[in-house]
Design a protein around this motif. Structure first.
Motif, short mmCIF file in Angstrom:
data_model
loop_
_atom_site.label_atom_id
_atom_site.label_comp_id
_atom_site.label_asym_id
_atom_site.label_seq_id
_atom_site.Cartn_x
_atom_site.Cartn_y
_atom_site.Cartn_z
N ASP A 89 -4.08 -21.40 -10.53
CA ASP A 89 -3.06 -20.40 -10.26
C ASP A 89 -1.96 -20.57 -11.32
O ASP A 89 -1.05 -21.40 -11.17
CB ASP A 89 -2.50 -20.58 -8.84
N HIS A 90 -2.06 -19.80 -12.40
CA HIS A 90 -1.10 -19.91 -13.50
C HIS A 90 0.31 -19.49 -13.08
O HIS A 90 1.30 -20.04 -13.57
CB HIS A 90 -1.56 -19.09 -14.71
N GLN A 91 0.41 -18.53 -12.16
CA GLN A 91 1.72 -18.10 -11.67
C GLN A 91 2.42 -19.26 -10.97
O GLN A 91 3.60 -19.53 -11.21
CB GLN A 91 1.57 -16.91 -10.73
N LYS A 92 1.69 -19.96 -10.11
CA LYS A 92 2.24 -21.11 -9.40
C LYS A 92 2.62 -22.22 -10.38
O LYS A 92 3.69 -22.84 -10.25
CB LYS A 92 1.22 -21.63 -8.39
N ASN A 93 1.78 -22.47 -11.37
CA ASN A 93 2.08 -23.50 -12.36
C ASN A 93 3.32 -23.13 -13.18
O ASN A 93 4.14 -24.01 -13.48
CB ASN A 93 0.88 -23.73 -13.29
N THR A 149 8.58 -17.62 -14.92
CA THR A 149 7.95 -16.59 -14.12
C THR A 149 6.73 -16.03 -14.84
O THR A 149 6.70 -15.97 -16.08
CB THR A 149 8.92 -15.43 -13.80
N LEU A 150 5.76 -15.63 -14.06
CA LEU A 150 4.53 -15.05 -14.59
C LEU A 150 3.95 -14.15 -13.50
O LEU A 150 3.97 -14.52 -12.32
CB LEU A 150 3.53 -16.16 -14.95
N ARG A 151 3.48 -12.99 -13.89
CA ARG A 151 2.81 -12.13 -12.91
C ARG A 151 1.58 -12.86 -12.38
O ARG A 151 1.08 -13.80 -13.01
CB ARG A 151 2.39 -10.81 -13.57
N PRO A 152 1.04 -12.45 -11.24
CA PRO A 152 -0.16 -13.12 -10.70
C PRO A 152 -1.26 -13.23 -11.75
O PRO A 152 -1.66 -12.23 -12.36
CB PRO A 152 -0.57 -12.22 -9.54
N THR A 153 -1.71 -14.47 -11.95
CA THR A 153 -2.73 -14.78 -12.96
C THR A 153 -3.51 -15.98 -12.47
O THR A 153 -2.96 -17.08 -12.40
CB THR A 153 -2.07 -15.11 -14.32
N GLU A 154 -4.78 -15.75 -12.10
CA GLU A 154 -5.62 -16.85 -11.63
C GLU A 154 -6.94 -16.88 -12.39
O GLU A 154 -7.47 -15.83 -12.76
CB GLU A 154 -5.94 -16.71 -10.14
N VAL A 155 -7.45 -18.08 -12.59
CA VAL A 155 -8.76 -18.27 -13.21
C VAL A 155 -9.61 -19.06 -12.21
O VAL A 155 -9.17 -20.08 -11.68
CB VAL A 155 -8.66 -19.03 -14.55
N ILE A 156 -10.81 -18.55 -11.97
CA ILE A 156 -11.77 -19.25 -11.11
C ILE A 156 -12.90 -19.71 -12.02
O ILE A 156 -13.51 -18.91 -12.73
CB ILE A 156 -12.30 -18.35 -9.99
N ILE A 157 -13.15 -21.01 -12.01
CA ILE A 157 -14.23 -21.60 -12.82
C ILE A 157 -15.36 -21.95 -11.87
O ILE A 157 -15.16 -22.67 -10.89
CB ILE A 157 -13.72 -22.83 -13.60
N PHE A 158 -16.55 -21.44 -12.18
CA PHE A 158 -17.68 -21.56 -11.26
C PHE A 158 -18.99 -21.59 -12.05
O PHE A 158 -19.01 -21.29 -13.24
CB PHE A 158 -17.70 -20.37 -10.29
N GLY A 159 -20.05 -21.96 -11.38
CA GLY A 159 -21.33 -21.95 -12.07
C GLY A 159 -22.51 -22.20 -11.15
O GLY A 159 -22.35 -22.47 -9.96
N ASN A 160 -23.67 -22.10 -11.77
CA ASN A 160 -24.93 -22.37 -11.11
C ASN A 160 -25.82 -23.06 -12.14
O ASN A 160 -26.26 -22.42 -13.10
CB ASN A 160 -25.58 -21.06 -10.62
N LEU A 209 -11.02 -14.20 -14.76
CA LEU A 209 -9.57 -14.11 -14.75
C LEU A 209 -9.20 -12.94 -13.86
O LEU A 209 -9.71 -11.84 -14.03
CB LEU A 209 -9.05 -13.86 -16.17
N ILE A 210 -8.31 -13.19 -12.91
CA ILE A 210 -7.76 -12.14 -12.08
C ILE A 210 -6.28 -12.07 -12.41
O ILE A 210 -5.57 -13.08 -12.30
CB ILE A 210 -7.98 -12.40 -10.56
N SER A 211 -5.82 -10.90 -12.84
CA SER A 211 -4.42 -10.79 -13.27
C SER A 211 -3.84 -9.45 -12.85
O SER A 211 -4.56 -8.49 -12.61
CB SER A 211 -4.33 -10.93 -14.79
N GLU A 212 -2.53 -9.45 -12.77
CA GLU A 212 -1.79 -8.23 -12.44
C GLU A 212 -0.96 -7.85 -13.65
O GLU A 212 -0.23 -8.68 -14.19
CB GLU A 212 -0.89 -8.48 -11.23
N ASP A 213 -1.05 -6.58 -14.08
CA ASP A 213 -0.31 -6.16 -15.25
C ASP A 213 1.10 -5.68 -14.86
O ASP A 213 1.48 -5.70 -13.68
CB ASP A 213 -1.08 -5.12 -16.06
N ALA A 214 1.87 -5.24 -15.84
CA ALA A 214 3.26 -4.81 -15.63
C ALA A 214 3.36 -3.59 -14.72
O ALA A 214 4.42 -3.34 -14.14
CB ALA A 214 3.93 -4.54 -16.97
N ASP A 215 2.28 -2.83 -14.58
CA ASP A 215 2.27 -1.66 -13.71
C ASP A 215 1.69 -1.96 -12.33
O ASP A 215 1.36 -1.04 -11.57
CB ASP A 215 1.47 -0.52 -14.36
N ASN A 216 1.54 -3.25 -12.02
CA ASN A 216 0.99 -3.72 -10.74
C ASN A 216 -0.48 -3.38 -10.53
O ASN A 216 -0.96 -3.38 -9.39
CB ASN A 216 1.83 -3.21 -9.56
#
Length: 150
Positions: A56-60, A67-78, A101-108
């Motif tokens: 959670d880059h926003q939390k970090n 401040t940072l808009r919502p920005t999360e990276v999920i690392i996964f695999g098989n 990467l899940i992110s929210e831009d300036a226009d929400n």
């Protein structure tokens, strides 16, 4: 002579562009960033993927007073699929495990992005592994669409 050079340059540029592949695939989500990330994580867990971490880059950013808009990276695999890809080219391991990467831009607007498997194929000059690349492409597309669509 100049005309021949110009024509050759146009052909070279056109052929270079024909082989260029977008490095990221990005889908707009119908959900908030958090809900999109939660949905994606739940879907991949249900499909038997390993979730290595969720960043959670926003939390970090907030933890250091930024401040940072919502920005999360999920690392996964098989490993059943990732290993097959690494057998094609061991250098591809630098791009594994997979991530979104899940992110929210300036226009929400909320976006889910991931590395295009065709780009990874080009980047590592992978030959003879189209079946694996196509499988990865299909799975990433299905997972991402499921997380972002109503």
């Amino acid at each position: 002579m100049i005309r021949n050079i110009s024509l050759a340059l146009v052909v070279l540029i056109a052929s270079t562009q024909a082989y260029a592949v977008e490095s990221l695939i990005t889908l707009e989500s119908h959900y908030s960033a958090k809900e999109t990330a939660d949905r994606f994580e739940s879907i991949i867990k249900d499909k038997g993927f390993t979730v290595f971490t969720r960043i959670d880059h926003q939390k970090n950013a907030a933890s250091v007073g930024l401040t940072l808009r919502p920005t999360e990276v999920i690392i996964f695999g098989n490993p059943k699929i990732g290993t097959q890809l690494m057998q094609c080219s061991q250098l591809v391991a630098i791009d594994l495990p997979q991530k979104v990467l899940i992110s929210e831009d300036a226009d929400n607007n909320v976006w889910l992005s991931y590395n295009n498997p065709e780009y990874i194929k080009q980047r590592h000059n992978i030959k003879g592994c189209d079946k694996v690349i196509n499988k990865i492409s299909g799975v990433l597309s299905k997972l991402s669409n499921a997380a972002t669509s109503k």
